[in-house]
Every structure is written in C-alpha cells, then in structure tokens.
Motif scaffolding. Sequence first.
Motif, PDB file in Angstrom:
ATOM      1  N   PHE A 284       0.851  -1.184   0.000  1.00 35.20           N
ATOM      2  CA  PHE A 284       0.000   0.000   0.000  1.00 35.20           C
ATOM      3  C   PHE A 284       0.889   1.237   0.000  1.00 35.20           C
ATOM      4  CE2 PHE A 284      -2.158  -3.441   2.190  1.00 35.20           C
ATOM      5  CZ  PHE A 284      -3.424  -3.441   1.593  1.00 35.20           C
ATOM      6  N   PRO A 285       0.647   2.167  -0.937  1.00 33.28           N
ATOM      7  CA  PRO A 285       1.449   3.402  -0.928  1.00 33.28           C
ATOM      8  C   PRO A 285       1.180   4.197   0.339  1.00 33.28           C
ATOM      9  CG  PRO A 285      -0.388   3.582  -2.473  1.00 33.28           C
ATOM     10  CD  PRO A 285      -0.355   2.156  -2.009  1.00 33.28           C
ATOM     11  N   LEU A 286       2.228   4.800   0.895  1.00 29.12           N
ATOM     12  CA  LEU A 286       2.115   5.542   2.147  1.00 29.12           C
ATOM     13  C   LEU A 286       2.118   7.040   1.876  1.00 29.12           C
ATOM     14  CD1 LEU A 286       4.552   3.488   4.404  1.00 29.12           C
ATOM     15  CD2 LEU A 286       2.091   3.176   4.068  1.00 29.12           C
ATOM     16  N   SER A 287       1.301   7.747   2.624  1.00 25.34           N
ATOM     17  CA  SER A 287       1.207   9.190   2.462  1.00 25.34           C
ATOM     18  C   SER A 287       0.698   9.806   3.751  1.00 25.34           C
ATOM     19  CB  SER A 287       0.258   9.548   1.309  1.00 25.34           C
ATOM     20  OG  SER A 287      -1.063   9.115   1.605  1.00 25.34           O
ATOM     21  N   PHE A 288       0.818  11.120   3.815  1.00 26.38           N
ATOM     22  CA  PHE A 288       0.207  11.897   4.896  1.00 26.38           C
ATOM     23  C   PHE A 288      -0.950  12.694   4.298  1.00 26.38           C
ATOM     24  CE2 PHE A 288      -0.416  15.995   6.908  1.00 26.38           C
ATOM     25  CZ  PHE A 288      -0.577  15.648   8.236  1.00 26.38           C
ATOM     26  N   GLY A 289      -2.037  12.787   5.035  1.00 18.21           N
ATOM     27  CA  GLY A 289      -3.153  13.599   4.571  1.00 18.21           C
ATOM     28  C   GLY A 289      -4.019  14.029   5.734  1.00 18.21           C
ATOM     29  N   VAL A 290      -4.528  15.244   5.675  1.00 22.30           N
ATOM     30  CA  VAL A 290      -5.458  15.731   6.697  1.00 22.30           C
ATOM     31  C   VAL A 290      -6.427  16.698   6.053  1.00 22.30           C
ATOM     32  CG1 VAL A 290      -3.958  17.641   7.434  1.00 22.30           C
ATOM     33  CG2 VAL A 290      -5.662  16.719   9.028  1.00 22.30           C
ATOM     34  N   ALA A 291      -7.693  16.593   6.427  1.00 21.33           N
ATOM     35  CA  ALA A 291      -8.716  17.483   5.880  1.00 21.33           C
ATOM     36  C   ALA A 291      -8.573  18.877   6.484  1.00 21.33           C
ATOM     37  CB  ALA A 291     -10.100  16.923   6.175  1.00 21.33           C
ATOM     38  N   ARG A 292      -8.824  19.897   5.677  1.00 21.17           N
ATOM     39  CA  ARG A 292      -8.767  21.275   6.168  1.00 21.17           C
ATOM     40  C   ARG A 292      -9.862  21.532   7.206  1.00 21.17           C
ATOM     41  NH1 ARG A 292      -5.377  24.719   3.659  1.00 21.17           N
ATOM     42  NH2 ARG A 292      -4.435  24.045   1.688  1.00 21.17           N
ATOM     43  N   SER A 293     -10.936  20.809   7.115  1.00 27.71           N
ATOM     44  CA  SER A 293     -11.988  20.844   8.131  1.00 27.71           C
ATOM     45  C   SER A 293     -12.508  19.430   8.286  1.00 27.71           C
ATOM     46  CB  SER A 293     -13.124  21.781   7.706  1.00 27.71           C
ATOM     47  OG  SER A 293     -14.200  21.703   8.621  1.00 27.71           O
ATOM     48  N   PHE A 294     -12.926  19.066   9.484  1.00 26.23           N
ATOM     49  CA  PHE A 294     -13.499  17.735   9.694  1.00 26.23           C
ATOM     50  C   PHE A 294     -15.012  17.743   9.562  1.00 26.23           C
ATOM     51  CE2 PHE A 294      -9.720  16.863  12.722  1.00 26.23           C
ATOM     52  CZ  PHE A 294      -8.882  16.705  11.642  1.00 26.23           C
ATOM     53  N   VAL A 295     -15.583  18.913   9.305  1.00 29.74           N
ATOM     54  CA  VAL A 295     -17.039  19.018   9.213  1.00 29.74           C
ATOM     55  C   VAL A 295     -17.415  19.970   8.078  1.00 29.74           C
ATOM     56  CG1 VAL A 295     -17.354  18.551  11.673  1.00 29.74           C
ATOM     57  CG2 VAL A 295     -17.177  20.918  10.884  1.00 29.74           C
ATOM     58  N   ASP A 348     -19.091  21.777  15.192  1.00 26.34           N
ATOM     59  CA  ASP A 348     -17.909  22.553  15.583  1.00 26.34           C
ATOM     60  C   ASP A 348     -17.273  21.971  16.849  1.00 26.34           C
ATOM     61  OD1 ASP A 348     -18.206  24.268  13.466  1.00 26.34           O
ATOM     62  OD2 ASP A 348     -19.201  25.847  14.622  1.00 26.34           O
ATOM     63  N   GLY A 349     -18.098  21.455  17.755  1.00 28.93           N
ATOM     64  CA  GLY A 349     -17.565  20.815  18.960  1.00 28.93           C
ATOM     65  C   GLY A 349     -16.749  19.576  18.625  1.00 28.93           C
ATOM     66  N   TYR A 350     -17.203  18.809  17.638  1.00 31.74           N
ATOM     67  CA  TYR A 350     -16.441  17.641  17.185  1.00 31.74           C
ATOM     68  C   TYR A 350     -15.111  18.064  16.584  1.00 31.74           C
ATOM     69  CZ  TYR A 350     -15.201  13.686  14.133  1.00 31.74           C
ATOM     70  OH  TYR A 350     -14.527  12.676  13.488  1.00 31.74           O
ATOM     71  N   GLU A 351     -15.138  19.106  15.764  1.00 30.76           N
ATOM     72  CA  GLU A 351     -13.898  19.631  15.170  1.00 30.76           C
ATOM     73  C   GLU A 351     -12.899  20.013  16.252  1.00 30.76           C
ATOM     74  OE1 GLU A 351     -11.312  21.251  12.168  1.00 30.76           O
ATOM     75  OE2 GLU A 351     -13.308  20.503  11.681  1.00 30.76           O
ATOM     76  N   ARG A 352     -13.355  20.744  17.253  1.00 33.16           N
ATOM     77  CA  ARG A 352     -12.453  21.181  18.336  1.00 33.16           C
ATOM     78  C   ARG A 352     -11.925  19.985  19.127  1.00 33.16           C
ATOM     79  NH1 ARG A 352     -16.607  24.954  19.021  1.00 33.16           N
ATOM     80  NH2 ARG A 352     -17.371  23.784  20.829  1.00 33.16           N
ATOM     81  N   ALA A 353     -12.769  18.998  19.329  1.00 32.53           N
ATOM     82  CA  ALA A 353     -12.373  17.840  20.131  1.00 32.53           C
ATOM     83  C   ALA A 353     -11.283  17.017  19.462  1.00 32.53           C
ATOM     84  CB  ALA A 353     -13.594  16.955  20.410  1.00 32.53           C
ATOM     85  N   ARG A 354     -11.220  17.027  18.128  1.00 26.95           N
ATOM     86  CA  ARG A 354     -10.314  16.123  17.439  1.00 26.95           C
ATOM     87  C   ARG A 354      -9.112  16.811  16.776  1.00 26.95           C
ATOM     88  NH1 ARG A 354      -9.117  12.679  19.000  1.00 26.95           N
ATOM     89  NH2 ARG A 354      -8.623  11.425  17.186  1.00 26.95           N
ATOM     90  N   ARG A 355      -9.204  18.102  16.478  1.00 27.49           N
ATOM     91  CA  ARG A 355      -8.173  18.750  15.667  1.00 27.49           C
ATOM     92  C   ARG A 355      -6.792  18.680  16.313  1.00 27.49           C
ATOM     93  NH1 ARG A 355      -7.239  19.809  10.540  1.00 27.49           N
ATOM     94  NH2 ARG A 355      -9.427  20.418  10.307  1.00 27.49           N
ATOM     95  N   THR A 356      -6.677  19.017  17.600  1.00 35.15           N
ATOM     96  CA  THR A 356      -5.363  19.062  18.247  1.00 35.15           C
ATOM     97  C   THR A 356      -4.707  17.692  18.292  1.00 35.15           C
ATOM     98  OG1 THR A 356      -6.044  20.965  19.589  1.00 35.15           O
ATOM     99  CG2 THR A 356      -4.149  19.687  20.361  1.00 35.15           C
ATOM    100  N   ASP A 357      -5.480  16.670  18.679  1.00 32.76           N
ATOM    101  CA  ASP A 357      -4.948  15.313  18.793  1.00 32.76           C
ATOM    102  C   ASP A 357      -4.440  14.804  17.454  1.00 32.76           C
ATOM    103  OD1 ASP A 357      -4.366  12.793  19.879  1.00 32.76           O
ATOM    104  OD2 ASP A 357      -6.376  12.044  19.496  1.00 32.76           O
ATOM    105  N   ILE A 358      -5.227  15.023  16.409  1.00 32.68           N
ATOM    106  CA  ILE A 358      -4.855  14.525  15.092  1.00 32.68           C
ATOM    107  C   ILE A 358      -3.650  15.278  14.542  1.00 32.68           C
ATOM    108  CG2 ILE A 358      -5.641  14.437  12.695  1.00 32.68           C
ATOM    109  CD1 ILE A 358      -8.468  13.820  13.943  1.00 32.68           C
ATOM    110  N   THR A 359      -3.630  16.595  14.733  1.00 36.42           N
ATOM    111  CA  THR A 359      -2.493  17.380  14.267  1.00 36.42           C
ATOM    112  C   THR A 359      -1.208  16.936  14.958  1.00 36.42           C
ATOM    113  OG1 THR A 359      -3.914  19.286  13.824  1.00 36.42           O
ATOM    114  CG2 THR A 359      -1.550  19.703  14.037  1.00 36.42           C
TER     115      THR A 359
END
Length: 421
Positions: A284-295, A348-359
Amino acid sequence: MGAATGSATPRIVIAGGGLAGLSLALALKRALADGIDVTMCDPALKRDPHGDKRSYAIAAAARRMLTALGVWDRVAERAQPILDMVITDSRLQDPVRPTFLTFAGEVDGNEPFAHMVTAGDLTAVLLEACRTAGVDLRPEGVKGFSIQGSRTDVTLTDGAVLPAALLVAADGGRSRLREQAGIGWISWPYRQSGIVATIAHERDHEGRAVEHFLPSGPFAILPLKAVLQADGTLQHRCSIVWTERAENVPTLLESHPEDLLVELERRFGLQLGKLAFETKPQAFPLSFGVARSFVAERLALLGDAAHVIHPIAGQGLNLGLHDAAALAEIITDVMRLGLDPGAADVLDGYERARRTDITAMGVVTDGLNRLFSNDVLPVRLIRDLGLGLVDRMPGLKRFFIREAAGLTRQEAPRLLRGETL
C-alpha cells in the motif's frame, strides 16, 4: 444549537462500514436505543468480513472503548497482548542490530498497552453487535447528498433517498463525500510503500513486538495469537509492516517466492526459526493527509476520510476509534437534551475535540519517519543517542508507553476511559 426538528426519530447515516464507522454506529445505538435511527451504507457489507486478514494494534484506550461497548470479550480470545517492545536502529547489511530502546508492555497494573487483532475478527464481532443493536445495515454505497434546510437527503447507489440529520463520511482516504462537500485535503506522498503480510514461524514470539529502523523505513514485527492446527500443534504467527522505498516494491513482490522469503529473512532475522508467508504480501502506498476541516453542513468526517498518517507508530486505526468515541459522545449528549445532532455548533464541537490530537499525531509520525528513514551518519548518531537516553529514564519511558496506549489525554471521551455513554 437548534432543537431537533419534527417528531420523527432523527437518523444518522454512516457512509462506510470500516471499524471506525461500525464503532460509531454501535456506540450510538447502545447509548440512545430507539431514540435514534442509525443506517450504515457500504457495498462491502455483502462480503464475508473474515476475508480481511490485515492486523491492527488496538491501544489500551481503544480496548477500553470496545469493552464499554460490550464486544471486547468476544474479541479477546483471538487477540494477542503485546507484552514488550524492542526498538533497533541499523543498516540492512549490519551483522548485529543493537537494541537501543525497550518498553515493558503494561500500563496501569497488568493492562497491556496494546493488543494485536485481525481486522476480519474485529469487523465480524462489531457487525454482529450492530445488527443485534438495531443498526440498519445496507449493502449499497452513498452516491451523494443534498442539504434541505434542517436535514440532508442522502442518495444511495440503488436510488433510495434517506433524509438524515447528519451524514458521517467514513469512506476512506479518497473520500468522495469529502470532495463533494468541498473540503480541502492537505497531503504529500512518502515515496514509500507498506508491505503487509502474516508470517508463520517456528518459535513462540512470547508477545514481543520488534521495530527495526532501517534506512528504507521501519520494519515492524507484531505478535499474533497462535492458531491450533489439525494435528494439535500451535502455529506461531506474526504480522509484519515492511516499509520500503516505493521504487523497490514492484521488483520485490514480483520476485520468486523463495527470493522474497530471503529478503524477508534479512529484515526479520532468524530468532523465531524458519519463516513462511501465511498470507500473500500486499503493498500500500504511504502518504500523509489531513482534511482542512473535519465538518461541513450536516456532514462529519470520520477516520481515514479525515486523516491519514504514516504507520510508523501503529496509530491510524486508533485515531479513527478516537474520532468515533468523540462524535458518539457529542451526538448522545445533545440528543438527550432534545437538540439537533447535525447543527453547526454540534459539529464545531467535534472539530475542536479532534483537531489538536490529530495534528499532534500527524506531526509526530511524519517527524519520526523523516528522522529514522535515512542513513545520514550524524543523524543516526543523534537519534541513537536519544533512544539510549530514553531507555535510561524510566519516567519518560512510562510517559511514552502511556501515550502509545492513548491514556495521556485528560479530556478523553468517556468511552476511551471505559465508561458507557
């Protein structure tokens, strides 16, 4: 935060039947029962889940979540606890691979920091639990969606249209729903591929995980539960994640099986005796990716649809399960107040809850891969010195093992603390 509209039971549609999506569906139905309709859509629901032979490390926090959802007991008998971990750093041709760092595999008493589980076994258990809990499992894909005021109309590939309060896109790293919602995607390739396979070997691994840092990328040996054979003997097994430069992978996988086994032995070593491929190696090809917004409007991204990281720390699935725990808690809490689970402030609460951990996890895994996937002598000397220092500092080692177990976050969702919603 608006009130839930109308008298009909709110519906959540989950597009994608992977482990994160299944966990979210089960968590919502266990918490809210008849107070919510949960529909899961994925053509893969037609297939036998046991056909998926990939293996995952389930961190302690994720295991607590599965326990709270009532499914871990059915998984545990097929799960292999990781009892300790050894890290080496060397070149492929080096005759000796010195151990720079070791970790005991326990956190909080006798709790292992992780278990190895095959994807098929865990998927089958979660599917059955979802079916029993009343999740509507539909073997069709989601074709698209359109916002209609206080709802989103979700169109399936069979033409059916489902009105929903919220659509959860759990449709993988190449999410079509993320693209349709206009959510940007920040990504870059690693010019590496991950070769995965299950390996049979003669001697017991004793629950030890090994990670060899090699110039082409990490080579991980992850213990699996032994299987009782027809003759009454145990077949000892491991899962490997073999990170290799992308340009070398086609030649490796197209080589004669005996030649590929020789290459495996060069990396694996012979400490567990004779080796054999139990499953066909896949790359499987490996890459990094993250959405600019989760919602987006009445849409939440889950798992790989929101983030893809390097497998160097084995945290990809665990991040997806953390997403499911956070989103399930937020939806459950607002619906118990009679509020709209798809409202903008809820998402927006979901976005705040996950953004820091994922980053943070993305930065760490990206940095580790760049640090260890090279053969620059000064860099090797510095990183090996660092590993040696950590090995001599018990307090720091305990912190790292708890971090790998997912137990350092004070504001973790209740499911990850082993609490029901």
